[in-house]
Design a protein around this motif. Structure first.
Motif, PDB file in Angstrom:
ATOM      1  N   SER A 110      16.635   1.954  -3.618  1.00 19.97           N
ATOM      2  CA  SER A 110      17.710   1.842  -2.636  1.00 19.97           C
ATOM      3  C   SER A 110      17.807   3.141  -1.854  1.00 19.97           C
ATOM      4  N   GLU A 111      18.446   3.077  -0.692  1.00 22.76           N
ATOM      5  CA  GLU A 111      18.664   4.305   0.083  1.00 22.76           C
ATOM      6  C   GLU A 111      19.490   5.298  -0.713  1.00 22.76           C
ATOM      7  N   LEU A 112      20.482   4.816  -1.480  1.00 20.22           N
ATOM      8  CA  LEU A 112      21.315   5.699  -2.303  1.00 20.22           C
ATOM      9  C   LEU A 112      20.473   6.483  -3.299  1.00 20.22           C
ATOM     10  N   ASP A 145       0.804  -1.220   0.000  1.00 17.36           N
ATOM     11  CA  ASP A 145       0.000   0.000   0.000  1.00 17.36           C
ATOM     12  C   ASP A 145       0.844   1.282   0.000  1.00 17.36           C
ATOM     13  N   ALA A 146       2.138   1.157   0.259  1.00 17.97           N
ATOM     14  CA  ALA A 146       2.996   2.343   0.282  1.00 17.97           C
ATOM     15  C   ALA A 146       3.202   2.883  -1.135  1.00 17.97           C
ATOM     16  N   ASP A 147       3.381   4.187  -1.242  1.00 16.53           N
ATOM     17  CA  ASP A 147       3.686   4.777  -2.545  1.00 16.53           C
ATOM     18  C   ASP A 147       5.127   4.507  -2.957  1.00 16.53           C
ATOM     19  N   VAL A 148       6.030   4.503  -1.979  1.00 13.46           N
ATOM     20  CA  VAL A 148       7.453   4.264  -2.230  1.00 13.46           C
ATOM     21  C   VAL A 148       7.966   3.298  -1.174  1.00 13.46           C
ATOM     22  N   VAL A 149       8.768   2.327  -1.591  1.00 18.14           N
ATOM     23  CA  VAL A 149       9.423   1.402  -0.666  1.00 18.14           C
ATOM     24  C   VAL A 149      10.927   1.616  -0.777  1.00 18.14           C
ATOM     25  N   VAL A 150      11.557   1.973   0.329  1.00 16.89           N
ATOM     26  CA  VAL A 150      13.007   2.172   0.364  1.00 16.89           C
ATOM     27  C   VAL A 150      13.629   0.991   1.106  1.00 16.89           C
ATOM     28  N   VAL A 151      14.595   0.346   0.474  1.00 18.84           N
ATOM     29  CA  VAL A 151      15.176  -0.885   1.010  1.00 18.84           C
ATOM     30  C   VAL A 151      16.606  -0.629   1.476  1.00 18.84           C
ATOM     31  N   SER A 152      16.883  -0.958   2.719  1.00 17.25           N
ATOM     32  CA  SER A 152      18.244  -0.831   3.248  1.00 17.25           C
ATOM     33  C   SER A 152      19.155  -1.860   2.587  1.00 17.25           C
ATOM     34  N   PRO A 153      20.460  -1.579   2.474  1.00 19.37           N
ATOM     35  CA  PRO A 153      21.357  -2.493   1.757  1.00 19.37           C
ATOM     36  C   PRO A 153      21.482  -3.868   2.396  1.00 19.37           C
TER      37      PRO A 153
END
Length: 509
Positions: free
Chosen positions: A135-137, A106-114
């Motif tokens: 990615s976080e970068l 349901d999130a608009d953006v998913v940021v994944v830690s390395p």
């Protein structure tokens, strides 16, 4: 909270309901940012280590509602972290332990830690389905002004030192520079400073970023280096990458968003890199580490020669005044110099000559701790977590008789008969002795002794015992060098912790 099963391909991923998941409700945080490009959107951050926390804070600063997710239930809720209290947000919650997959869907953006593999939590499925998974970068680079030039450095060994040297060179000439990434300070921190600045003007000119292969698992869109460097490639992290070609392909993704006007440096003569970089060959000006066009180093004369006609560079760098220990640092300094010159920020190779004697490597990289009352020099190279890093350190010790401490938890080499420690036999020749320790100490002792090591090899139980044994055998003028060639997790939290313990033991002599 009801947990829903996820259909992923032909498999159903069960999501177990935890007895009492730690969930912290949304709270409102005072607004302070004039640049809220994510206002009204939800960002899910998966993995709440250093990078994940920074990405969550950046998302808040950009006006998003944020869900921070981590399966480690022992973590503290981030709402209680003071660094989150001053940032703008319409809402924030932490979910620790097992979680409802719909939080991601349901999130608009998913940021994944390395540190989080894409195979977990259906992240690969989300990425393939068109969800904005970053990615976080990339998330950080999206928030930085396009005027900021990025110097990105990856490779198996030498990344942190090269990045540190490049940052020191740029700072010497008064160029406002961020230095970080995998080195310790996340790129998101630089983006936060820009986003929360009360003025529109961005003072930052260059971001020098250490990049790990894990950080390149998700293809980038906004992380577009002006200069990219792949220092080297030797077996490491194969428990995740499985093959050397996959490892090389992740590294070479640095070159995927470059243009012909930009500089790409990579190690000469590595078959895996040669194969992986083919698809990007028309996107940058290539230069080699160890051949022309590129740079070559005469380690005896202590001179680096640069020839890159496509960007108008033909010069030399005098390395004789370097104080950093180890000849491998000649390469780190030379690569840093060419990379800085390639940024086109008004710094030339000839100018960089004045910085060489001032260069200092980061902690735990052939760091001289002290010289004790017995005339023994103690050297901390705890960052050498694989055989190749230790090999480079030993090659830089030629002429310095040393007691070498090897041990910890040896890296897995997929498909290899041995763990590669026999490669250290040649550079160990002529030293005082080797002391092995830790979980892999017995295996290392056996591998060295069984392959013709011609200096004494002593087996200790742990690092403290190894240091005590080293004190007994070291003579005036010797060095005691911790260069473990292993991970630290059998006895320590990380290589930094191991290095600090070694330094404390060294200073207690």
């Amino acid at each position: 909270m009801e947990l829903l099963p996820l259909n992923y391909g032909n498999k159903t991923l069960p999501l177990k309901s935890p007895p009492s998941p730690k969930i912290t409700c949304f709270r409102t945080i005072r607004a302070c940012s004039p640049r809220q490009d994510l206002k009204g959107r939800t960002v899910a951050v998966v993995g709440l280590g250093i990078s994940g926390k920074a990405a969550a804070r950046l998302a808040l600063a950009r006006g998003a509602s944020v869900v921070g997710i981590d399966q480690d239930e022992s973590l503290s809720s981030l709402e209680h972290d003071p660094s989150f209290m001053v940032l703008n947000s319409t809402g924030f919650k932490t979910v620790l332990g097992n979680f409802d997959w719909n939080l991601l869907n349901d999130a608009d953006v998913v940021v994944v830690s390395p540190g989080v593999p894409l195979e977990k939590y259906g992240l690969s499925y989300l990425l393939q389905s068109g969800k904005q998974v970053m990615s976080e970068l990339d998330f950080a680079a999206e928030a930085l002004p396009k005027s900021v030039k990025i110097l990105a450095v990856t490779g198996t060994n030498g990344k942190s030192t090269t990045v540190t040297f490049a940052g020191q060179m740029l700072n010497h000439f008064g160029i406002d520079t961020f230095v970080g990434g995998n080195l310790g300070t996340s790129l998101s921190e630089a983006a936060i400073q820009h986003v929360t600045s009360p003025t529109q003007e961005c003072k930052l000119k260059v971001a020098v970023v250490e990049v790990s292969s894990y950080q390149m698992a998700i293809p980038c869109v906004y992380f577009r280096p002006s200069v990219s460097v792949v220092l080297n490639l030797t077996p490491d992290h194969l428990e995740r990458h499985k093959t050397m070609l996959d490892y090389a392909e992740h590294k070479c993704r640095l070159f995927s968003h470059m243009t012909n006007a930009k500089l790409g440096l990579l190690s000469f003569g590595n078959q895996h890199l040669d194969e992986a970089v083919k698809k990007y060959w028309n996107k940058f000006n290539p230069a080699w580490i160890g051949a022309f066009p590129g740079l070559e180093i005469d380690t005896e004369a202590k001179i680096a020669t640069f020839k890159v006609p496509d960007i108008g560079i033909e010069s030399q760098l005098q390395l004789g005044s370097m104080r950093a220990m180890g000849k491998h640092n000649y390469y780190n300094a030379a690569v840093a110099a060419l990379s800085v010159a390639g940024l086109d920020v008004g710094v030339h190779i000839e100018d960089i000559n004045s910085t060489i004697e001032k260069l200092r490597p980061p902690p735990h990289r052939m760091q001289v701790v002290h010289k004790d009352i017995h005339g023994v020099t103690w050297v901390d190279d705890s960052k050498a977590t694989n055989v190749e890093a230790t090999y480079a350190g030993l090659m830089g010790l030629k002429g310095q008789k040393s007691v070498i401490l090897l041990g910890g938890l040896a890296k897995i080499l997929v498909g290899q008969v041995s763990n590669g420690f026999e490669e250290l036999i040649e550079p160990l020749t002529g030293h005082r002795c080797v002391i092995t320790f830790g979980a892999s100490g017995a295996m290392i002792h056996q591998e060295l002794s069984g392959n013709g090591l011609d200096i004494p090899c002593i087996q200790a139980t742990n690092l403290k015992d190894a240091v005590e044994q080293a004190r007994k055998v070291a003579k005036h003028g010797d060095a005691i060098v911790l260069s473990p060639a292993c991970a630290s997790f059998d006895e320590f939290r990380n290589f930094e912790h191991r290095g600090m313990v070694f330094q404390e033991l060294a200073l207690s002599s």
